[in-house]
Design an enzyme around this catalytic site. Structure first.
Site, PDB file in Angstrom:
ATOM      1  N   HIS B  14       0.307  -0.708  -0.017  1.00 47.03           N
ATOM      2  CA  HIS B  14       0.056  -0.245  -0.254  1.00 47.03           C
ATOM      3  C   HIS B  14       0.999   1.611   0.123  1.00 47.03           C
ATOM      4  CE1 HIS B  14       0.050   0.614   4.513  1.00 47.03           C
ATOM      5  NE2 HIS B  14       0.817   0.183   3.971  1.00 47.03           N
ATOM      6  N   CYS B  33       5.007   6.542   4.221  1.00 44.95           N
ATOM      7  CA  CYS B  33       4.283   5.773   3.779  1.00 44.95           C
ATOM      8  C   CYS B  33       4.583   6.248   2.519  1.00 44.95           C
ATOM      9  CB  CYS B  33       3.030   5.961   4.994  1.00 44.95           C
ATOM     10  SG  CYS B  33       3.640   4.907   6.446  1.00 44.95           S
ATOM     11  N   HIS B  39       4.590  -0.106  -0.771  1.00 46.92           N
ATOM     12  CA  HIS B  39       5.637  -0.973   0.252  1.00 46.92           C
ATOM     13  C   HIS B  39       4.617  -1.509   1.040  1.00 46.92           C
ATOM     14  CE1 HIS B  39       3.813   2.184   3.348  1.00 46.92           C
ATOM     15  NE2 HIS B  39       3.846   1.115   4.372  1.00 46.92           N
ATOM     16  N   HIS B  41       3.366  -4.695   3.871  1.00 46.78           N
ATOM     17  CA  HIS B  41       3.323  -5.563   5.239  1.00 46.78           C
ATOM     18  C   HIS B  41       2.972  -7.039   5.612  1.00 46.78           C
ATOM     19  CE1 HIS B  41       3.307  -1.625   6.594  1.00 46.78           C
ATOM     20  NE2 HIS B  41       3.056  -1.335   6.578  1.00 46.78           N
ATOM     21  N   ASP B  79      -5.000 -10.568  -0.244  1.00 43.36           N
ATOM     22  CA  ASP B  79      -3.447 -11.567   0.286  1.00 43.36           C
ATOM     23  C   ASP B  79      -2.461 -11.194  -1.362  1.00 43.36           C
ATOM     24  OD1 ASP B  79      -1.193 -12.208   1.524  1.00 43.36           O
ATOM     25  OD2 ASP B  79      -1.835 -14.708   0.075  1.00 43.36           O
ATOM     26  N   HIS B  80      -1.471 -10.389  -1.314  1.00 34.82           N
ATOM     27  CA  HIS B  80      -0.961 -10.280  -2.255  1.00 34.82           C
ATOM     28  C   HIS B  80      -1.268  -9.125  -3.455  1.00 34.82           C
ATOM     29  CE1 HIS B  80       1.706 -13.719  -0.560  1.00 34.82           C
ATOM     30  NE2 HIS B  80       2.764 -13.176  -1.733  1.00 34.82           N
ATOM     31  N   GLU B 124      -0.878  -4.442  11.917  1.00 34.56           N
ATOM     32  CA  GLU B 124      -0.473  -3.928  10.894  1.00 34.56           C
ATOM     33  C   GLU B 124       1.133  -4.367  10.350  1.00 34.56           C
ATOM     34  OE1 GLU B 124      -0.894  -0.112   8.453  1.00 34.56           O
ATOM     35  OE2 GLU B 124       0.783  -0.104   9.165  1.00 34.56           O
TER      36      GLU B 124
END
Lengths: 144, 140
Positions: B14, B33, B39, B41, B79-80, B124
């Protein structure tokens, strides 16, 4: 937005400090009996983990309840600088006359952090060790 | 009342950027951010369902069913993925932990029909998380 849903932001911080559990209101024998090894006159230390939760509206411009950099800076100034690598008994004024049990450390940190502007401090939870944790949510909170 | 919690993990990228703010304001408010390349998590999600244990099965709800709901609603969606660009429910929002947790609450709440969704906790990182509760519910 989600009606009927409450949202909180949680953040964890660490500090390392020493303390000694000793009450001036008790005799030497009573102190030894009540506090055991924690009454060792030279003190001992812990790696404390402080978990705080704050609530408030999520600002649509930032997506945040509280700006993290501001919150981190406040906690750093009010708690970490005052407690980290210190003797709680000797170096934190609140514990001159109050035993620095983690119950009392919770209350002291809550009192300091509830001054953070714009959000409501919901609770402070401290892990004194991986096996002992304490939580304080202010005077108004009721036991479930 | 019994509270049952299931944990899943997903990895996603994100970035934080509000197009209504200047480049300088975005950098000042969001710091690292705001990196335009994004980037990521490893998110950990804990979902708590409250209910009474069924006298026949002894279950609040079938864990297998909860696992399937989480797989379908959350893992497949997030996811991903790049949360800003690939998750429709987050369009127009900054994908902070708070906002993602609220989206997850809104996705799961209507799907959980045995027991009631009680709490969503989204980590996170191990040191940063958001909790969603039903208003007025005990914050177990």
């Amino acid at each position: 937005m989600s009606d009927g849903v409450k949202i909180e932001l949680g953040r964890r911080y660490c500090f390392a400090a020493s303390h000694r559990l000793h009450s001036k209101k008790l005799s030497a024998e009573e102190n030894s009996r009540v506090y055991g090894k924690c009454n060792n006159p030279y003190g001992h230390g812990h790696n404390y983990v402080v978990e705080i939760s704050v609530s408030g509206p999520v600002d649509p411009a930032t997506g945040m309840i509280a700006n993290l950099a501001d919150l981190d800076g406040f906690v750093e100034r009010e708690v970490i600088e005052a407690f980290d690598h210190r003797s709680l008994n000797e170096e934190v004024a609140a514990f001159r006359d109050k035993v620095p049990t983690t119950e009392n450390v919770c209350i002291e940190i809550y009192e300091r952090l509830k001054q953070f502007p714009k959000v409501k401090l919901e609770r402070v939870r401290i892990e004194e060790t991986a096996n002992n944790s304490f939580e304080y949510a202010g005077e108004e909170s009721k036991v479930a | 009342m019994v509270y049952l919690t299931r944990k899943i993990e997903f990895s996603a990228s994100h970035l934080y950027h509000n197009p209504e703010l200047s480049a300088e304001e975005n950098r000042r408010i969001f710091g690292k951010c705001n990196n335009p390349h994004g980037h990521g998590h490893n998110y950990t999600l804990e979902v708590t369902v409250a209910g009474e244990a069924d006298p026949v099965t002894g279950m609040v709800l079938d864990l297998k069913e909860l696992k399937e709901i989480l797989e379908r609603e959350i893992t497949q969606r997030m996811d991903h993925r790049f949360l800003n660009y690939e998750v429709a429910e987050l369009q127009g929002q900054i994908p902070t932990c708070e906002n993602i947790a609220l989206v997850i609450w809104n996705l799961l709440e209507p799907k959980i029909t045995q027991g009631r969704l009680h709490k969503v906790r989204l980590y996170e990182t191990p040191d940063l998380f958001a909790d969603c509760y039903r208003n007025g519910a005990s914050q177990t």
